[in-house]
Design an enzyme around this catalytic site. Structure first.
Site, PDB file in Angstrom:
ATOM      1  CD  GLU A  71      17.793  18.630  30.820  1.00 56.96           C
ATOM      2  OE1 GLU A  71      16.785  19.222  31.261  1.00 56.96           O
ATOM      3  OE2 GLU A  71      17.736  17.706  29.985  1.00 56.96           O
TER       4      GLU A  71
ATOM      5  CE  LYS B 182      13.979  16.560  38.391  1.00 54.42           C
ATOM      6  NZ  LYS B 182      14.911  15.678  37.715  1.00 54.42           N
TER       7      LYS B 182
ATOM      8  CG  ASN C 206       8.495  16.069  30.139  1.00 51.18           C
ATOM      9  OD1 ASN C 206       9.500  15.576  30.643  1.00 51.18           O
ATOM     10  ND2 ASN C 206       7.270  15.632  30.395  1.00 51.18           N
TER      11      ASN C 206
ATOM     12  CG  HIS D  46      13.004  11.476  23.600  1.00 52.79           C
ATOM     13  ND1 HIS D  46      11.949  10.621  23.738  1.00 52.79           N
ATOM     14  CD2 HIS D  46      14.095  10.749  23.921  1.00 52.79           C
ATOM     15  CE1 HIS D  46      12.382   9.438  24.133  1.00 52.79           C
ATOM     16  NE2 HIS D  46      13.684   9.494  24.248  1.00 52.79           N
TER      17      HIS D  46
ATOM     18  NE  ARG E 207       9.295  14.621  38.184  1.00 53.62           N
ATOM     19  CZ  ARG E 207       9.935  13.796  38.992  1.00 53.62           C
ATOM     20  NH1 ARG E 207       9.320  13.285  40.042  1.00 53.62           N
ATOM     21  NH2 ARG E 207      11.191  13.463  38.773  1.00 53.62           N
TER      22      ARG E 207
HETATM   23  N1  LIG Z   1      16.290  10.526  36.637  1.00 53.78           N
HETATM   24  C1  LIG Z   1      16.086  11.687  36.074  1.00 53.78           C
HETATM   25  O1  LIG Z   1      15.260  12.480  36.513  1.00 53.78           O
HETATM   26  C2  LIG Z   1      16.897  12.058  34.866  1.00 53.78           C
HETATM   27  C3  LIG Z   1      16.818  13.357  34.345  1.00 53.78           C
HETATM   28  C4  LIG Z   1      17.627  13.687  33.252  1.00 53.78           C
HETATM   29  C5  LIG Z   1      18.468  12.738  32.695  1.00 53.78           C
HETATM   30  N2  LIG Z   1      18.500  11.487  33.229  1.00 53.78           N
HETATM   31  C6  LIG Z   1      19.387  10.472  32.666  1.00 53.78           C
HETATM   32  O2  LIG Z   1      20.722  10.893  32.885  1.00 53.78           O
HETATM   33  C7  LIG Z   1      21.570  10.290  31.907  1.00 53.78           C
HETATM   34  C8  LIG Z   1      22.517  11.322  31.372  1.00 53.78           C
HETATM   35  O3  LIG Z   1      23.300  11.826  32.428  1.00 53.78           O
HETATM   36  P1  LIG Z   1      24.801  12.287  32.201  1.00 53.78           P
HETATM   37  O4  LIG Z   1      24.875  13.250  31.088  1.00 53.78           O
HETATM   38  O5  LIG Z   1      25.356  12.654  33.512  1.00 53.78           O
HETATM   39  O6  LIG Z   1      25.468  10.945  31.625  1.00 53.78           O
HETATM   40  P2  LIG Z   1      26.606   9.996  32.183  1.00 53.78           P
HETATM   41  O7  LIG Z   1      26.277   9.458  33.507  1.00 53.78           O
HETATM   42  O8  LIG Z   1      26.872   9.023  31.078  1.00 53.78           O
HETATM   43  O9  LIG Z   1      27.868  10.966  32.359  1.00 53.78           O
HETATM   44  C9  LIG Z   1      28.416  11.593  31.229  1.00 53.78           C
HETATM   45  C10 LIG Z   1      29.880  11.197  31.054  1.00 53.78           C
HETATM   46  O10 LIG Z   1      30.659  11.921  31.981  1.00 53.78           O
HETATM   47  C11 LIG Z   1      31.459  11.034  32.750  1.00 53.78           C
HETATM   48  N3  LIG Z   1      31.598  11.678  34.050  1.00 53.78           N
HETATM   49  C12 LIG Z   1      30.638  11.914  34.980  1.00 53.78           C
HETATM   50  N4  LIG Z   1      31.128  12.651  35.970  1.00 53.78           N
HETATM   51  C13 LIG Z   1      32.430  12.897  35.680  1.00 53.78           C
HETATM   52  C14 LIG Z   1      33.462  13.636  36.308  1.00 53.78           C
HETATM   53  N5  LIG Z   1      33.246  14.322  37.433  1.00 53.78           N
HETATM   54  N6  LIG Z   1      34.684  13.663  35.730  1.00 53.78           N
HETATM   55  C15 LIG Z   1      34.894  13.002  34.555  1.00 53.78           C
HETATM   56  N7  LIG Z   1      33.961  12.315  33.897  1.00 53.78           N
HETATM   57  C16 LIG Z   1      32.740  12.279  34.452  1.00 53.78           C
HETATM   58  C17 LIG Z   1      30.730   9.719  32.731  1.00 53.78           C
HETATM   59  O11 LIG Z   1      31.601   8.641  32.959  1.00 53.78           O
HETATM   60  C18 LIG Z   1      30.184   9.725  31.308  1.00 53.78           C
HETATM   61  O12 LIG Z   1      31.177   9.316  30.394  1.00 53.78           O
HETATM   62  C19 LIG Z   1      20.655   9.690  30.863  1.00 53.78           C
HETATM   63  O13 LIG Z   1      20.612   8.293  31.004  1.00 53.78           O
HETATM   64  C20 LIG Z   1      19.287  10.289  31.185  1.00 53.78           C
HETATM   65  O14 LIG Z   1      18.223   9.438  30.830  1.00 53.78           O
HETATM   66  C21 LIG Z   1      17.747  11.131  34.295  1.00 53.78           C
END
Ligand SMILES: NC(=O)c1ccc[n+]([C@@H]2O[C@H](COP(=O)([O-])OP(=O)(O)OC[C@H]3O[C@@H](n4cnc5c(N)ncnc54)[C@H](O)[C@@H]3O)[C@@H](O)[C@H]2O)c1
Length: 356
Positions: free
Chosen positions: A185, A225, A243, A250, A239
């Site tokens: 990202e 952002k 994407n 996706h 915005r």
């Molecule tokens: N709201 C938005 O604008 C937006 C934008 C992009 C993605 N998202 C969403 O974000 C999600 C993906 O986020 P992600 O990749 O953080 O996933 P996640 O929250 O599942 O975290 C990834 C993994 O890392 C672990 N983890 C997190 N922080 C940690 C740390 N400091 N130490 C050890 N382990 C840690 C978590 O337990 C998990 O297993 C998706 O659901 C996606 O749809 C939302």
């Protein structure tokens, strides 16, 4: 220490990025909220690592913290988990003057934000993102969501937090794979933003380099952002630039059934959408190879057999961003010059295949 201000029509908030910030999380939260009950929503990986510290610092400031731990992973972004959490909060007598804190990655941010925005029609919310993806992207912008089976983020709200507190030191416990994923990202954002940000990306040759530059990368990504969200909070226009790489990404993420992480799918999606635009002569010659090299430098994939199959086109045409028969594709002509290119859905296959 770095700060990014997000100024929206109805709300202003600050994103604070600082190594070791968790040690003073109590006073930082107390600057926003009077003593009250806090639902600290975290997952089974992050909770055992950071909850004790956060709870102790909040308690010192007279907050009454209830820790609610949900299973780590995307499956917690569900009605069932949201409903269980709401029931627990009701049983613990949470009222409209209480609050929610998300402690974890993007999954915790989306889930806890959704809960905060709907519990008693909305209660106060703060984000403490701990994954790189959440620190550089998902914790800012106000999108909250849960999934309905495979339909990701199909239920959700726009709900801005009161503050976002980022401690880059939490990345020390995040696996290299998730660091690379979040970096996908960052590369996206740098390409959209400017030659200057891209020049920083050109210096990142390993996961260790990402970790070493985490504060600067977060500040620049969140800064971009925030700028976009301030112009277009509800995604009526620009915005949608965020994407970039996500239409193809996706589709293959869904087809991979869990074998491709989101950031990996975005890396492949960005590379191939740029290839299409470069071959059409719309994007600058050579830009795809430059982007691909940066992904490869940190071990992110740039190819997949799932691309351009019948199932791939089916997913692309069913994408929720496919509006009124037009698919809006984001590309960059050169670094810092993004654009949206709309094509009729019926021409997508030709556009992707017949590039000359
Ligand atoms: N709201 C938005 O604008 C937006 C934008 C992009 C993605 N998202 C969403 O974000 C999600 C993906 O986020 P992600 O990749 O953080 O996933 P996640 O929250 O599942 O975290 C990834 C993994 O890392 C672990 N983890 C997190 N922080 C940690 C740390 N400091 N130490 C050890 N382990 C840690 C978590 O337990 C998990 O297993 C998706 O659901 C996606 O749809 C939302």
């Amino acid at each position: 220490m770095a700060k990014v201000d997000v100024n929206l029509t109805d709300k202003n908030y600050t994103v604070l990025i600082e190594n070791g910030l968790l040690a003073r999380i109590g006073e930082l939260v107390a600057a926003h909220w009077q003593p009250r009950q806090i639902a600290l929503i975290t997952d089974t990986n992050v909770g055992p690592l950071y909850s004790a510290k956060v709870i102790s610092k909040l308690s010192e400031q007279n907050f009454q913290v209830h820790e609610y731990v949900v299973p780590a992973g995307e499956s917690s972004k569900s009605w069932e988990v949201a409903s269980e959490l709401a029931s627990k909060m009701a049983a613990d007598h949470f009222t409209r003057t209480d609050a929610v804190i998300a402690l974890g990655g993007g999954v915790m941010g989306d889930l806890a934000g959704f809960l905060a925005s709907t519990y008693m029609r909305g209660i106060d919310f703060i984000q403490i993102p701990t994954s790189l993806l959440a620190q550089v992207d998902s914790s800012v912008g106000g999108k909250t969501a849960i999934d309905l089976g495979e339909a990701k983020n199909i239920i959700g709200t726009f709900y801005q937090p009161d503050a976002v507190f980022i401690d880059p030191e939490t990345l020390d416990t995040l696996s290299d794979r998730y660091v690379a994923e979040g970096y996908g990202e960052i590369v996206k954002t740098a390409a959209l933003d400017s030659v200057d940000f891209w020049n920083l990306i050109e210096t990142i040759d390993s996961i260790a380099d990402i970790r070493g530059h985490a504060t600067e990368l977060s500040q620049r990504s969140i800064g971009y952002k925030a700028k976009i969200v301030m112009e277009d909070e509800k995604e009526a226009g620009n915005r949608a630039l965020l994407n970039f790489g996500h239409t193809m990404g996706h589709a293959i993420e869904l087809l991979a059934h869990g074998d491709l992480a989101h950031g990996e799918a975005v890396s492949i999606g960005m590379t191939h959408i740029m290839q299409v635009f470069e071959e059409h002569g719309i994007a600058d010659a050579g830009i795809t190879a430059t982007i691909k090299e940066r992904f490869a430098a940190v071990g992110l994939p740039t190819d997949s057999d799932l691309l351009f199959t019948d199932a791939f086109y089916e997913k692309i045409l069913n994408d929720k961003k496919n509006r009124n028969g037009t698919l809006n594709l984001v590309y960059v002509k050169t670094f810092g010059e993004p654009a949206i290119y709309g094509i009729p859905s019926t021409s997508v296959k030709d556009f992707f295949n017949n590039k000359d």
